[in-house]
Motif scaffolding. Structure first.
Motif, short mmCIF file in Angstrom:
data_model
loop_
_atom_site.label_atom_id
_atom_site.label_comp_id
_atom_site.label_asym_id
_atom_site.label_seq_id
_atom_site.Cartn_x
_atom_site.Cartn_y
_atom_site.Cartn_z
N PRO A 370 0.83 -1.21 0.00
CA PRO A 370 0.00 0.00 0.00
C PRO A 370 0.86 1.26 0.00
O PRO A 370 1.98 1.27 0.53
CB PRO A 370 -0.79 -0.11 1.31
CG PRO A 370 -0.69 -1.54 1.72
CD PRO A 370 0.63 -2.02 1.21
N HIS A 371 0.32 2.30 -0.59
CA HIS A 371 0.92 3.64 -0.56
C HIS A 371 -0.06 4.58 0.12
O HIS A 371 -1.27 4.38 0.06
CB HIS A 371 1.21 4.15 -1.97
CG HIS A 371 2.28 3.39 -2.68
ND1 HIS A 371 3.48 3.96 -3.04
CD2 HIS A 371 2.33 2.11 -3.11
CE1 HIS A 371 4.23 3.06 -3.66
NE2 HIS A 371 3.55 1.93 -3.72
N VAL A 372 0.45 5.62 0.73
CA VAL A 372 -0.41 6.66 1.29
C VAL A 372 -0.85 7.56 0.15
O VAL A 372 -0.04 8.13 -0.57
CB VAL A 372 0.31 7.47 2.37
CG1 VAL A 372 -0.52 8.68 2.76
CG2 VAL A 372 0.56 6.60 3.60
N LEU A 373 -2.16 7.68 -0.03
CA LEU A 373 -2.72 8.56 -1.05
C LEU A 373 -2.79 9.99 -0.54
O LEU A 373 -2.41 10.93 -1.23
CB LEU A 373 -4.10 8.06 -1.45
CG LEU A 373 -4.88 8.90 -2.46
CD1 LEU A 373 -4.17 8.91 -3.81
CD2 LEU A 373 -6.30 8.37 -2.63
N THR A 374 -3.29 10.16 0.68
CA THR A 374 -3.42 11.49 1.26
C THR A 374 -3.65 11.38 2.75
O THR A 374 -4.16 10.37 3.25
CB THR A 374 -4.61 12.26 0.63
OG1 THR A 374 -4.75 13.54 1.26
CG2 THR A 374 -5.91 11.51 0.78
N TYR A 375 -3.25 12.41 3.48
CA TYR A 375 -3.74 12.56 4.84
C TYR A 375 -5.26 12.78 4.79
O TYR A 375 -5.81 13.21 3.76
CB TYR A 375 -3.10 13.75 5.53
CG TYR A 375 -1.72 13.49 6.09
CD1 TYR A 375 -1.51 12.57 7.11
CD2 TYR A 375 -0.62 14.21 5.62
CE1 TYR A 375 -0.26 12.35 7.64
CE2 TYR A 375 0.65 14.01 6.15
CZ TYR A 375 0.82 13.08 7.16
OH TYR A 375 2.07 12.88 7.67
N ALA A 376 -5.93 12.52 5.90
CA ALA A 376 -7.39 12.60 5.97
C ALA A 376 -7.78 13.12 7.35
O ALA A 376 -6.94 13.28 8.24
CB ALA A 376 -7.99 11.23 5.70
N PRO A 377 -9.07 13.39 7.56
CA PRO A 377 -9.51 13.87 8.88
C PRO A 377 -9.16 12.88 9.99
O PRO A 377 -9.09 11.67 9.76
CB PRO A 377 -11.03 14.01 8.72
CG PRO A 377 -11.24 14.21 7.27
CD PRO A 377 -10.20 13.37 6.60
N PRO A 378 -8.95 13.37 11.21
CA PRO A 378 -8.65 12.46 12.32
C PRO A 378 -9.78 11.45 12.54
O PRO A 378 -10.96 11.79 12.43
CB PRO A 378 -8.50 13.40 13.53
CG PRO A 378 -9.19 14.67 13.14
CD PRO A 378 -9.03 14.78 11.66
N LEU A 379 -9.39 10.20 12.80
CA LEU A 379 -10.33 9.10 13.04
C LEU A 379 -11.31 8.92 11.87
O LEU A 379 -12.50 8.68 12.07
CB LEU A 379 -11.09 9.31 14.35
CG LEU A 379 -10.22 9.35 15.62
CD1 LEU A 379 -11.09 9.56 16.85
CD2 LEU A 379 -9.39 8.09 15.77
#
Length: 416
Positions: A370-379
């Motif tokens: 897997p790769h990180v696509l984007t940061y996202a909202p917490p939880l």
């Protein structure tokens, strides 16, 4: 779709690592099975309750119409809170009203939409979203039915989930999550992943996938009481809710509290896959990863899971595909037919006890890391793929119990 994956342009100081430690590796799906629970007695109870007139019943394909009249609660169109999402992916979405944004009792978990219900992407001509919520202690569960059609205010109503029982004049209903249900297995009240397929709504609750029929919506005669059911004086109540939705059945692989294993994985997130033969996608949360993402077959004729029984409310469902997921704390999983998308901890924050750190949306193809696509909202919780729009949807459960809160429903346009 957005252009090829670019470097993340975030306001955060630290960029997430690009690659996780292991690959999305195949598992033996044929050993994973679900057993159909009691559908017939629930259908019998629903018929008796509707015939009694103790609830106002809305039935058929237009049953959701009174929830889509522009009334109810009013949310906020657009992203009212910071999301950490990569702006290259054209993020958008909506927010709850202040009471739901900051509620300490009700917590949002799952998300589905009319883009799951039917390929055209709408229901009754509207863009409809449904979120699942669990109550403190898991003794109640509800959904929110949201009209987020373009050019209109974002409005929604809450609907309590109930379990019908009994027959004839003794037919009644209780709250989903009531520990005194008398059923085996006891219907779980921790409403988690949710998915909408035709007229059916599926809800993941640990070792269960509960089934609801959106052709049966009930309006209560009294919304001022904490009780749930038809009372001795004939009133129908659903714990201060105007609306209730009755369960019609359940598929299960264990009871509440049973261990999560490779043959009986826990079912915490839920999404729909319309690529190829239709299926439900489930995943399981685990602190350090390594748990399955699983595909379960659907039958388009009756909109139920496909079993080996004479009818799909009987018998056993066998999974068709499964992979072991190396991402920590997977809260949601969805697929566009090529990639799997997962919400889970970011490598940079793995093991953090700070509930305000970003989550990440990861993506992967089988047999690759897997790769990180984007940061996202917490939880960030469950995910849903919209094939009609080519966008990935999700929501988070984080609450600041003072205004303005931190909960958001979001979508993004990932790269090809």
């Amino acid at each position: 779709m957005a252009s090829a994956l670019s470097a993340l342009c975030l306001t955060l100081v630290q960029s997430p690592p690009a690659v996780a430690a292991s690959v999305l590796s195949p598992m033996d799906a044929t050993r994973m099975k679900l057993t159909a629970g009691d559908f017939q007695s629930r259908w019998d109870a629903i018929s008796a309750i509707e015939a009694s007139g103790r609830v106002t019943s809305y039935t058929g394909q237009t049953a959701l119409t009174p929830l889509l009249d522009g009334k109810g609660r009013t949310g906020t169109r657009g992203l009212c809170h910071a999301t950490n999402l990569n702006p290259d992916y054209k993020p958008d979405g909506f927010c709850w009203d202040t009471a739901d944004d900051t509620s300490a009792e009700w917590t949002p978990q799952g998300l589905t939409a009319s883009h799951d219900a039917q390929p055209g992407g709408t229901w009754l001509g509207k863009y409809v979203y449904i979120a699942s919520w669990h109550y403190t202690g898991d003794t109640f569960a509800r959904i929110s039915v949201v009209d987020n059609s373009p050019g209109l205010p974002t409005t929604y109503d809450h609907v309590l989930l109930v379990d019908p029982y009994g027959a004839g004049s003794a037919a009644n209903f209780r709250a989903v999550g009531d520990p005194n249900s008398g059923r085996t297995p006891v219907p779980g009240g921790h409403a988690d992943g949710i998915s909408w397929y035709g007229s059916k709504l599926f809800l993941a609750t640990g070792h269960q996938i509960q089934v609801y029929d959106l052709r049966h919506l009930w309006r209560m005669s009294d919304n001022t009481a904490a009780s749930v059911g038809i009372q001795g004086d004939g009133r129908s109540t659903a714990r201060y809710h105007n609306w209730a939705l009755p369960m019609i059945g359940v598929y299960h692989n264990g009871n509440k509290g049973d261990p999560c294993t490779d043959t009986a994985p826990c079912l915490t997130s839920l999404s729909l896959d319309r690529t190829g033969a239709d299926g439900l996608i489930t995943s399981e949360i685990n602190a350090t990863g390594g748990r399955p993402v699983v595909r379960w077959p659907l039958n388009a004729t009756d909109a139920l899971l496909q079993t080996d029984g004479a009818r799909n409310h009987l018998g056993t469902v066998t999974a068709t595909v499964a992979y072991r997921v190396p991402i920590w704390k997977v809260q949601g999983a969805a697929t566009d037919g090529t990639h799997y998308y997962f919400s889970g901890e970011c490598p940079a924050y793995a093991g953090s006890t700070d509930s305000d750190v970003p989550y990440c949306v990861h993506w992967a193809v089988p047999n690759q890391a897997p790769h990180v696509l984007t940061y996202a909202p917490p939880l960030t919780q469950n995910l849903s793929w919209s094939p009609s729009a080519g966008r990935l949807w999700g929501l988070n459960e984080r609450a600041d119990h003072t205004a303005p809160g931190k909960r958001v429903v979001f979508s993004l346009d990932p790269p090809d």
